[in-house]
Motif scaffolding. Sequence first.
Motif, short mmCIF file in Angstrom:
data_model
loop_
_atom_site.label_atom_id
_atom_site.label_comp_id
_atom_site.label_asym_id
_atom_site.label_seq_id
_atom_site.Cartn_x
_atom_site.Cartn_y
_atom_site.Cartn_z
N LYS B 14 73.27 81.65 53.51
CA LYS B 14 72.45 80.71 52.76
C LYS B 14 73.19 79.41 52.46
N VAL B 15 74.54 79.49 52.42
CA VAL B 15 75.32 78.30 52.13
C VAL B 15 75.40 77.40 53.36
N TYR B 16 75.48 78.03 54.54
CA TYR B 16 75.64 77.23 55.77
C TYR B 16 74.31 76.80 56.37
N LEU B 17 73.28 77.56 56.08
CA LEU B 17 71.97 77.29 56.67
C LEU B 17 71.52 75.82 56.52
N PRO B 18 71.64 75.23 55.31
CA PRO B 18 71.19 73.84 55.17
C PRO B 18 71.91 72.90 56.12
N LEU B 19 73.22 73.15 56.36
CA LEU B 19 73.99 72.27 57.24
C LEU B 19 73.51 72.38 58.69
N ILE B 20 73.05 73.59 59.06
CA ILE B 20 72.54 73.78 60.41
C ILE B 20 71.16 73.13 60.55
N ILE B 21 70.37 73.23 59.48
CA ILE B 21 69.01 72.70 59.55
C ILE B 21 69.00 71.17 59.52
N LEU B 22 69.95 70.58 58.80
CA LEU B 22 69.92 69.14 58.56
C LEU B 22 69.74 68.27 59.81
N PRO B 23 70.52 68.52 60.91
CA PRO B 23 70.30 67.68 62.11
C PRO B 23 68.88 67.78 62.65
N PHE B 24 68.33 69.00 62.64
CA PHE B 24 66.95 69.18 63.12
C PHE B 24 65.96 68.45 62.21
N TRP B 25 66.25 68.52 60.92
CA TRP B 25 65.42 67.81 59.94
C TRP B 25 65.40 66.32 60.28
N LEU B 26 66.60 65.76 60.50
CA LEU B 26 66.73 64.33 60.80
C LEU B 26 65.96 63.95 62.07
N LEU B 27 66.16 64.76 63.14
CA LEU B 27 65.48 64.50 64.41
C LEU B 27 63.97 64.49 64.22
N LEU B 28 63.49 65.51 63.52
CA LEU B 28 62.06 65.64 63.30
C LEU B 28 61.53 64.45 62.50
N TYR B 29 62.30 64.06 61.48
CA TYR B 29 61.88 62.96 60.62
C TYR B 29 61.81 61.65 61.40
N ILE B 30 62.81 61.44 62.26
CA ILE B 30 62.86 60.20 63.03
C ILE B 30 61.72 60.12 64.04
N TYR B 31 61.46 61.27 64.71
CA TYR B 31 60.47 61.25 65.79
C TYR B 31 59.07 61.63 65.34
N LEU B 32 58.91 61.83 64.04
CA LEU B 32 57.63 62.33 63.55
C LEU B 32 56.46 61.41 63.91
N GLU B 33 56.68 60.11 63.79
CA GLU B 33 55.59 59.18 64.07
C GLU B 33 55.18 59.25 65.54
N SER B 34 56.19 59.30 66.42
CA SER B 34 55.87 59.41 67.85
C SER B 34 55.16 60.72 68.15
N ILE B 35 55.64 61.79 67.51
CA ILE B 35 55.02 63.10 67.76
C ILE B 35 53.57 63.10 67.31
N SER B 36 53.32 62.56 66.10
CA SER B 36 51.94 62.61 65.60
C SER B 36 51.04 61.68 66.43
N ASN B 37 51.61 60.54 66.86
CA ASN B 37 50.83 59.67 67.75
C ASN B 37 50.47 60.40 69.04
#
Lengths: 80, 347
Positions: B14-37
């Motif tokens: 549970k301590v390391y999980l957030p660090l693993i998720i963070l890059p995916f979070w960032l990618l998703l956040y950045i490309y979200l507009e393109s994905i929804s379009n």
Amino acid sequence: MNIKILGTGCSKCTILEKKVSEIVNNNSIDATIEKITDLQEIMKYGIMMTPGLIVNDKVVSYGFIPKDNQIIQWLEESKQ
Amino acid sequence: MKTVVQGTHYDNYKVYLPLIILPFWLLLYIYLESISNYIVYEISGMTKGTHITESIRFFIYEVPKVMLLLILIVFVVGIIRSYFSPERTRKALEGKPLLIGNIMAGGLGIVTPFCSCSAIPLFLGFVESGIPLGVTFSFLIAAPMINEVAVVLLLGLFGWKTALIYVATGLVIAILSGWVIGKLKLEKFVADWVYQTKSGSIENTGHIVSFNDRIEAGYIAVREIVSKVWIYIVIGIAVGAAAHGYVPKDFMASIMGKDVWYSVPLAVLIGIPLYSNAAGIIPVVQVLIEKGASLGTSLAFMMAVIGLSLPETIILKKVLKLPLIFIFVGIVAIGIMFVGFLFNFIF
């Protein structure tokens, strides 16, 4: 053993009360559960966040809903 | 003898999980507009520019964006809050002179764990330990008004500047309102039994002992808050999306525009009895602004809805006499109106 749940009626307090009575029943622990809603009574225990969980007049937790195994542990410790 | 382990049992992942998720979070956040379009225009093949397409695109983009921000910020705030507790805040405020006490109380109001159902025990715990009424009020005004959910929504839907303006002006209102209440010497309007009873004190029960416990607090905060507010966010953004596509531009300009002088007091008067949380009201306000409402009026409306709520005021009746409730609501309302007028004037 005497268990008190302190809370003025917020949703967390109701959840905690249900949880504790389930734990007491499931583990056949000999305990009375009291719900305290009176503000002055609550303040005597000095907590500033509800719900408060009191076992044998001792504050064991307040402000959040503890996990099941945590509650069981507290009750076991108080049983002696 | 049995060793007593205070605190929760945790799993290390549970301590390391957030660090693993963070890059995916960032990618998703950045490309979200393109994905929804892509989903709306390419996969569904909807025609660009029509009302219905724009409404659906708005919804499909904004809901995941706000949810992504919500999860991240609530997690971080949950960890930060584990360093604070009402007891420590009370200790920090004890014996502080009026203005400094108000400033500290406002700031601590933002970071100390708070839920509106605990407002009364907290109020009692503060005043009974000798913290001045005005300082206590600064805390009680800042705590509900400036919360992580409001910040997330402002950040996601309005951008960081508006989020910052909201936090800063909210803080100023909390500090000054509390200071005025302190100066007015209103202790006589506190319910008589409050100063007669002495609240007990407890030693720190020490639930949070390690860094892992703090991470766990972050998980708990996410679980608790997201499960509570997601439905408001979805409904709020759905209402916003419908209005986004269908309500004509400048529709609100004649009612909530900056040239309508009475729009600010009116927004506050309507906002006080309206009972909603930040998650439900902010997406709606975003559309109001888009349709011509001015920033000052919208800001005043949001603050009145989030910061002053009728049900909470009624709960306060248990510990305050009526005159003090009216003075409290009045002073905060004036503060909010001032912010509204100021921003209508500047922008």
